[in-house]
Motif scaffolding. Structure first.
Motif, PDB file in Angstrom:
ATOM      1  N   TRP A 135       0.828  -1.210   0.000  1.00 13.03           N
ATOM      2  CA  TRP A 135       0.000   0.000   0.000  1.00 13.03           C
ATOM      3  C   TRP A 135       0.858   1.255   0.000  1.00 13.03           C
ATOM      4  O   TRP A 135       0.556   2.229  -0.689  1.00 13.03           O
ATOM      5  CB  TRP A 135      -0.918   0.018   1.214  1.00 13.03           C
ATOM      6  CG  TRP A 135      -1.959  -1.052   1.257  1.00 13.03           C
ATOM      7  CD1 TRP A 135      -2.367  -1.866   0.233  1.00 13.03           C
ATOM      8  CD2 TRP A 135      -2.725  -1.429   2.395  1.00 13.03           C
ATOM      9  NE1 TRP A 135      -3.349  -2.719   0.678  1.00 13.03           N
ATOM     10  CE2 TRP A 135      -3.594  -2.481   2.003  1.00 13.03           C
ATOM     11  CE3 TRP A 135      -2.770  -0.992   3.710  1.00 13.03           C
ATOM     12  CZ2 TRP A 135      -4.490  -3.087   2.864  1.00 13.03           C
ATOM     13  CZ3 TRP A 135      -3.660  -1.596   4.581  1.00 13.03           C
ATOM     14  CH2 TRP A 135      -4.522  -2.626   4.157  1.00 13.03           C
ATOM     15  N   LEU A 136       1.918   1.252   0.809  1.00 17.70           N
ATOM     16  CA  LEU A 136       2.784   2.433   0.910  1.00 17.70           C
ATOM     17  C   LEU A 136       3.502   2.724  -0.409  1.00 17.70           C
ATOM     18  O   LEU A 136       3.829   3.885  -0.689  1.00 17.70           O
ATOM     19  CB  LEU A 136       3.808   2.260   2.035  1.00 17.70           C
ATOM     20  CG  LEU A 136       3.247   2.328   3.455  1.00 17.70           C
ATOM     21  CD1 LEU A 136       4.321   1.943   4.462  1.00 17.70           C
ATOM     22  CD2 LEU A 136       2.675   3.697   3.773  1.00 17.70           C
ATOM     23  N   SER A 137       3.757   1.700  -1.196  1.00 15.34           N
ATOM     24  CA  SER A 137       4.455   1.909  -2.464  1.00 15.34           C
ATOM     25  C   SER A 137       3.503   2.320  -3.592  1.00 15.34           C
ATOM     26  O   SER A 137       3.942   2.634  -4.697  1.00 15.34           O
ATOM     27  CB  SER A 137       5.223   0.643  -2.870  1.00 15.34           C
ATOM     28  OG  SER A 137       4.324  -0.406  -3.156  1.00 15.34           O
ATOM     29  N   ASP A 138       2.217   2.359  -3.305  1.00 17.77           N
ATOM     30  CA  ASP A 138       1.202   2.721  -4.294  1.00 17.77           C
ATOM     31  C   ASP A 138       0.708   4.146  -3.997  1.00 17.77           C
ATOM     32  O   ASP A 138       0.133   4.405  -2.936  1.00 17.77           O
ATOM     33  CB  ASP A 138       0.036   1.726  -4.214  1.00 17.77           C
ATOM     34  CG  ASP A 138      -0.997   1.906  -5.303  1.00 17.77           C
ATOM     35  OD1 ASP A 138      -1.138   3.032  -5.838  1.00 17.77           O
ATOM     36  OD2 ASP A 138      -1.690   0.919  -5.604  1.00 17.77           O
ATOM     37  N   THR A 139       0.924   5.055  -4.935  1.00 16.60           N
ATOM     38  CA  THR A 139       0.533   6.461  -4.719  1.00 16.60           C
ATOM     39  C   THR A 139      -0.971   6.641  -4.556  1.00 16.60           C
ATOM     40  O   THR A 139      -1.426   7.678  -4.082  1.00 16.60           O
ATOM     41  CB  THR A 139       1.027   7.350  -5.874  1.00 16.60           C
ATOM     42  OG1 THR A 139       0.525   6.829  -7.113  1.00 16.60           O
ATOM     43  CG2 THR A 139       2.546   7.409  -5.903  1.00 16.60           C
ATOM     44  N   SER A 142      -0.769   6.065  -0.651  1.00 14.60           N
ATOM     45  CA  SER A 142       0.214   6.812   0.135  1.00 14.60           C
ATOM     46  C   SER A 142       0.930   7.806  -0.757  1.00 14.60           C
ATOM     47  O   SER A 142       1.517   7.427  -1.778  1.00 14.60           O
ATOM     48  CB  SER A 142       1.226   5.853   0.763  1.00 14.60           C
ATOM     49  OG  SER A 142       2.229   6.574   1.454  1.00 14.60           O
ATOM     50  N   GLU A 143       0.896   9.053  -0.357  1.00 16.54           N
ATOM     51  CA  GLU A 143       1.554  10.095  -1.146  1.00 16.54           C
ATOM     52  C   GLU A 143       3.043  10.192  -0.834  1.00 16.54           C
ATOM     53  O   GLU A 143       3.823  10.637  -1.669  1.00 16.54           O
ATOM     54  CB  GLU A 143       0.873  11.441  -0.890  1.00 16.54           C
ATOM     55  CG  GLU A 143      -0.560  11.464  -1.377  1.00 16.54           C
ATOM     56  CD  GLU A 143      -1.323  12.698  -0.931  1.00 16.54           C
ATOM     57  OE1 GLU A 143      -0.698  13.638  -0.391  1.00 16.54           O
ATOM     58  OE2 GLU A 143      -2.550  12.723  -1.127  1.00 16.54           O
ATOM     59  N   ASP A 144       3.433   9.771   0.380  1.00 14.05           N
ATOM     60  CA  ASP A 144       4.825   9.935   0.797  1.00 14.05           C
ATOM     61  C   ASP A 144       5.556   8.615   1.045  1.00 14.05           C
ATOM     62  O   ASP A 144       6.737   8.620   1.383  1.00 14.05           O
ATOM     63  CB  ASP A 144       4.906  10.817   2.045  1.00 14.05           C
ATOM     64  CG  ASP A 144       4.138  10.243   3.233  1.00 14.05           C
ATOM     65  OD1 ASP A 144       3.632   9.096   3.149  1.00 14.05           O
ATOM     66  OD2 ASP A 144       4.056  10.932   4.264  1.00 14.05           O
ATOM     67  N   GLY A 145       4.886   7.499   0.912  1.00 17.58           N
ATOM     68  CA  GLY A 145       5.518   6.207   1.159  1.00 17.58           C
ATOM     69  C   GLY A 145       5.729   5.894   2.632  1.00 17.58           C
ATOM     70  O   GLY A 145       6.346   4.888   2.970  1.00 17.58           O
ATOM     71  N   VAL A 146       5.201   6.742   3.516  1.00 18.30           N
ATOM     72  CA  VAL A 146       5.383   6.578   4.963  1.00 18.30           C
ATOM     73  C   VAL A 146       4.040   6.442   5.671  1.00 18.30           C
ATOM     74  O   VAL A 146       3.875   5.615   6.567  1.00 18.30           O
ATOM     75  CB  VAL A 146       6.169   7.774   5.551  1.00 18.30           C
ATOM     76  CG1 VAL A 146       6.270   7.678   7.065  1.00 18.30           C
ATOM     77  CG2 VAL A 146       7.558   7.852   4.927  1.00 18.30           C
ATOM     78  N   THR A 147       3.091   7.277   5.269  1.00 17.96           N
ATOM     79  CA  THR A 147       1.764   7.258   5.877  1.00 17.96           C
ATOM     80  C   THR A 147       0.727   6.846   4.836  1.00 17.96           C
ATOM     81  O   THR A 147       0.913   7.057   3.645  1.00 17.96           O
ATOM     82  CB  THR A 147       1.379   8.636   6.447  1.00 17.96           C
ATOM     83  OG1 THR A 147       1.415   9.589   5.384  1.00 17.96           O
ATOM     84  CG2 THR A 147       2.313   9.063   7.564  1.00 17.96           C
ATOM     85  N   SER A 149      -2.693   7.478   3.171  1.00 17.28           N
ATOM     86  CA  SER A 149      -3.751   8.476   2.989  1.00 17.28           C
ATOM     87  C   SER A 149      -5.095   7.774   2.843  1.00 17.28           C
ATOM     88  O   SER A 149      -6.140   8.356   3.110  1.00 17.28           O
ATOM     89  CB  SER A 149      -3.469   9.359   1.775  1.00 17.28           C
ATOM     90  OG  SER A 149      -3.224   8.565   0.634  1.00 17.28           O
ATOM     91  N   GLU A 150      -5.045   6.514   2.427  1.00 16.72           N
ATOM     92  CA  GLU A 150      -6.256   5.698   2.298  1.00 16.72           C
ATOM     93  C   GLU A 150      -5.900   4.266   2.680  1.00 16.72           C
ATOM     94  O   GLU A 150      -4.821   3.776   2.339  1.00 16.72           O
ATOM     95  CB  GLU A 150      -6.789   5.745   0.871  1.00 16.72           C
ATOM     96  CG  GLU A 150      -8.112   5.037   0.717  1.00 16.72           C
ATOM     97  CD  GLU A 150      -8.671   5.146  -0.700  1.00 16.72           C
ATOM     98  OE1 GLU A 150      -9.298   4.180  -1.143  1.00 16.72           O
ATOM     99  OE2 GLU A 150      -8.475   6.198  -1.327  1.00 16.72           O
ATOM    100  N   ILE A 151      -6.810   3.611   3.380  1.00 14.32           N
ATOM    101  CA  ILE A 151      -6.626   2.209   3.751  1.00 14.32           C
ATOM    102  C   ILE A 151      -7.587   1.397   2.900  1.00 14.32           C
ATOM    103  O   ILE A 151      -8.802   1.493   3.065  1.00 14.32           O
ATOM    104  CB  ILE A 151      -6.891   1.994   5.261  1.00 14.32           C
ATOM    105  CG1 ILE A 151      -5.958   2.887   6.087  1.00 14.32           C
ATOM    106  CG2 ILE A 151      -6.726   0.528   5.628  1.00 14.32           C
ATOM    107  CD1 ILE A 151      -6.302   2.954   7.564  1.00 14.32           C
TER     108      ILE A 151
END
Length: 175
Positions: A135-139, A142-147, A149-151
């Protein structure tokens, strides 16, 4: 003089009622295995929130996915944590509350070091570390790869909200 006695009686009654309410709420938010939780170094309010969300403190709980015990640890995850942290792996003890709590605390602590954002770590506790990394690697998520933005998973989205709510209640009641 009579009015001041009534005011004092009212204040005492209000105080006793407030205490009864807090004690009643505390009964719904217990802190089992506190020695294990506090020794773990993980935030106690977060651990208890996870316990409540995962099993409602039932050490005999078993999920449809095969997660076991009060902190709902999958046997494969428990074995991984035991190898990683040099803990004796005892599969038959996964339903033992203290053992399960210790492993759950180790796993939660591990995730908190792997993800700098606590909400993201909580999502990984529920959905799995690999899933959350994807999920973190998918914009889209996640916009920043850390948090996040959508689950994407509704279950994990609800779980993260539930844990956050329970944690706030634990902090209010005990900290």
């Amino acid at each position: 003089m009579r009015a001041s006695c009534k005011a004092i009686l009212f204040a005492c009654t209000a105080f006793l009622l407030a205490c009864a309410i807090v004690l009643g709420v505390r009964a719904s938010y217990p802190r089992p295995y506190s020695d294990v939780v506090h020794a773990s170094g993980a935030p106690a309010s977060l651990v208890y929130a996870v316990m409540k969300a995962e099993s409602r403190f039932d050490p005999d709980a078993v999920s449809h996915a095969g997660a076991v015990g009060i902190m709902q640890i999958k046997p494969s995850t428990a074995e991984f944590i035991c190898r990683k942290d040099n803990i004796a792996w005892e599969a038959d003890r996964l339903s033992d509350g203290a053992y399960n709590t210790a492993l759950g605390c180790h796993y939660l602590s591990y995730l908190l070091t792997r993800f700098s954002d606590e909400r993201t770590a909580v999502c990984a506790y529920n959905a799995g570390e690999g899933t959350v990394r994807r999920w973190l690697s998918d914009t889209q998520y996640s916009e920043d790869g850390v948090t996040l933005s959508e689950i994407p998973y509704a279950e994990t989205r609800a779980y993260a909200k539930k844990v956050a709510k329970f944690r706030k209640i634990y902090e209010f009641l005990y900290e």
